[in-house]
Design an enzyme around this catalytic site. Structure first.
Site, PDB file in Angstrom:
ATOM      1  CG  ASP A   1      -1.913   1.127   1.224  1.00 17.55           C
ATOM      2  OD1 ASP A   1      -2.082   1.762   0.169  1.00 17.55           O
ATOM      3  OD2 ASP A   1      -2.523   1.379   2.274  1.00 17.55           O
TER       4      ASP A   1
ATOM      5  CG  ASP B   1      -3.830   4.838  -3.534  1.00 20.34           C
ATOM      6  OD1 ASP B   1      -2.913   4.188  -2.995  1.00 20.34           O
ATOM      7  OD2 ASP B   1      -5.011   4.776  -3.161  1.00 20.34           O
TER       8      ASP B   1
END
Length: 561
Positions: free
Chosen positions: A218, A437
């Site tokens: 992440d 992201d």
């Protein structure tokens, strides 16, 4: 007589001094006895907690707490971070794989839709996969609402609604590591499973002996953590949880250690000055997922492409003993790759020049290919290296974990769309801007920009429009159309570099002959624009933190898997 009287006076004076010394010693002994008694009580309470493993002691048992103002007087977060990194450099050891340090190491990671994935469902249609991923996106992208409700009134760092009561001053921030060498290590990266995660998985080998843990990679958070014994509240996972007492390289982190001040603390957490306990943390992600536990350090093993192993000691991670959240299911924890000092990217920065990259394959098509995550210099063709374009990373002091870039214009078929520049900017309160992201599927634009993009596509595509499918607003039926090309979409970034993905990155097949725009609008006026992983597929994307820039070049990611 005079001599006799003087001697008496001296004797009296000496007696008084002796009495004073004796009284002083007596009272000192009493004070020490009381102090030791209270200390013994605390020590006894500490030892009574046999059900909790070594290295995890609750702050409820702390007898006397640090005064944070006194403890940190004259210090700043930057100083703490520098101390943490310098200490880590001195303590961290590298063993084995000497050649791989120079040439790179490679660990295989599997995408959720890969035929190699244990989570793969070969019967799932693209639209079913997208439906689940969009549900996770919806929760993840609530950052605007969640951030506006923080106690300080300002956005928190990372995807956290932090409950940092004691250490709230010390949010994670970027520290550049320009003095370290640029060498590389590779990990295979994989998409999250339909069991809950829309992010990517990475196989992470930790402990002595090394054991495999499947973590969510992440770029939007910092902490590395795994589900850990004693697990008072844990979600199901396919392989065993981490047991500290089964690893000879496990070591707990004290609540007085520098790195403890770089993670959010639970409410009412404290630190005993006489018997420091383990460092407790609580991480709350925006989708409601959370992890709580204690901070520790471990040895991480990476397997090279030639089969050699590289061991890196003293990696700081979280031992999660209370973990929950739908988006975490199917994983053993999270591998934080954000810009904060406790992220895996930061902790490896001194080895690999504070640079990592990935190349994401098309995960909406069932395949045995896997994506690639690289720390340091990527093994790509020289022609591609020469073609990499770089745009500056933009700093947001209120959300320092994220990787922000600056958008100048959005174009369709080479024509700049009339989108106000304020929609791309970060506000003085830390909202807005554009984030790159890996954990978000679609690309999201603030509503005012999104509506102009949708209108431009609708004007440029002369085929029948169909009703929205699974939340995708703009869908067209191409079944009766021939010779109709999807318009070229591009983003002009700061530095005047053009990011131009192929049509399959922003239009997805949702039914026979039907394609939908893989973008959505952000309702919240406090939300950010987000470049998701679909738009990044088949691009080599490089996060070069030493030079505060993000690079990209088109690449056939399947050929490098």
């Amino acid at each position: 007589m005079i001599c006799k009287n003087n001697m008496a006076s001296v004797l009296k004076s000496t007696n008084r001094r002796l009495n004073f010394v004796l009284h002083f010693i007596l009272w000192g002994a009493i004070v020490c006895f009381i102090f030791d008694l209270s200390g013994a009580t605390s020590f006894s309470q500490k030892n009574q907690r046999s059900s909790i493993p070594d290295g995890f002691q609750s702050a409820d048992y702390a007898s006397d707490s640090w005064d944070e103002t006194t403890l940190l007087q004259g210090s700043s977060q930057k100083i703490l971070e520098a101390q943490f990194f310098e200490a880590s450099i001195r303590k961290r050891e590298l063993q084995g794989g000497a050649n791989e340090i120079r040439t790179g190491i490679q660990l295989k990671l599997i995408h959720r839709t890969s035929l190699l994935s244990p989570h793969s469902n070969t019967q799932s249609a693209k639209i079913d996969i997208l439906k689940e991923l969009l549900e996770l996106d919806a929760a993840r992208l609530m950052r605007g609402y969640r951030l506006s409700s923080s106690s300080s009134g300002n956005p928190q760092s990372g995807y956290l609604a932090s409950t940092n009561a004691v250490r709230k001053k010390h949010k994670a921030a970027d520290v550049a590591h320009t003095k370290y060498s640029s060498e590389s290590a590779n990990n295979r990266i994989s998409s999250g499973s339909t069991l809950g995660s829309g992010q990517y998985f990475v196989d992470f080998y930790m402990g002595t002996p090394a054991r495999r843990y499947s973590l969510i990679a992440d770029t939007g958070s910092d902490l590395i953590w795994v589900q850990c014994y004693p697990c008072s509240k844990c979600y199901p996972q396919s392989n065993p949880i981490y047991y500290p007492n089964k690893s000879s390289s496990f070591s707990s982190v004290s609540c007085s250690a520098n790195q403890c001040f770089l993670v959010p603390a639970p409410t009412q957490a404290s630190c005993s000055s006489r018997f420091p306990t383990s460092c407790q943390y609580t991480y709350i992600y925006n989708d409601g997922s959370s992890t709580s536990g204690f901070l520790a350090s471990e040895t991480v093993t990476m397997i090279s492409s030639s089969g050699e192993s590289l061991k890196i000691s003293n990696i700081t991670f979280g031992c999660g003993v209370s973990n929950a959240g739908q988006s975490l299911r199917g994983s053993n924890g999270v591998l934080g790759l954000g810009q904060g000092p406790v992220s895996f990217a930061s902790q490896l920065g001194y080895l690999y020049g504070s640079r990592f990259s990935y190349c994401l394959v098309d995960y909406l098509t069932a395949t045995a290919d896997s994506s690639l995550l690289v720390f340091g210099d990527a093994k790509i063709e020289q022609s591609l290296k020469n073609a990499i374009q770089y745009t500056p990373l933009v700093k947001n002091p209120f959300a320092e974990s994220y990787y922000y870039v600056g958008i100048k214009h959005v174009c369709l078929n080479g024509q700049i769309l009339p989108i106000p520049s304020k929609l791309w900017q970060i506000t003085s309160a830390g909202y807005g801007g554009t984030i790159v992201d890996s954990g978000t599927t679609l690309t999201y634009f603030r509503n005012a920009a999104y509506s102009l993009i949708v209108a431009a596509f609708q004007r440029a595509i002369p085929v029948p429009r169909v009703a929205p499918i699974q939340g995708l607003d703009l869908c067209f039926n191409f079944s009766a159309a021939s010779g109709i090309n999807i318009p070229e979409f591009s983003i002009l970034l700061e530095g005047d570099v053009l990011f131009q993905p192929p049509p399959e990155n922003y239009f997805v097949d949702t039914a026979l002959g039907v394609k939908c725009l893989a973008m959505q609008g952000v309702d919240s006026p406090l939300g950010s624009n987000t470049i998701g992983n679909l738009l990044q597929q088949n691009f080599h994307v490089e996060f070069d933190r030493s030079n505060a820039r993000l690079g990209f070049v088109w690449a056939n990611c399947s050929s490098s898997s």
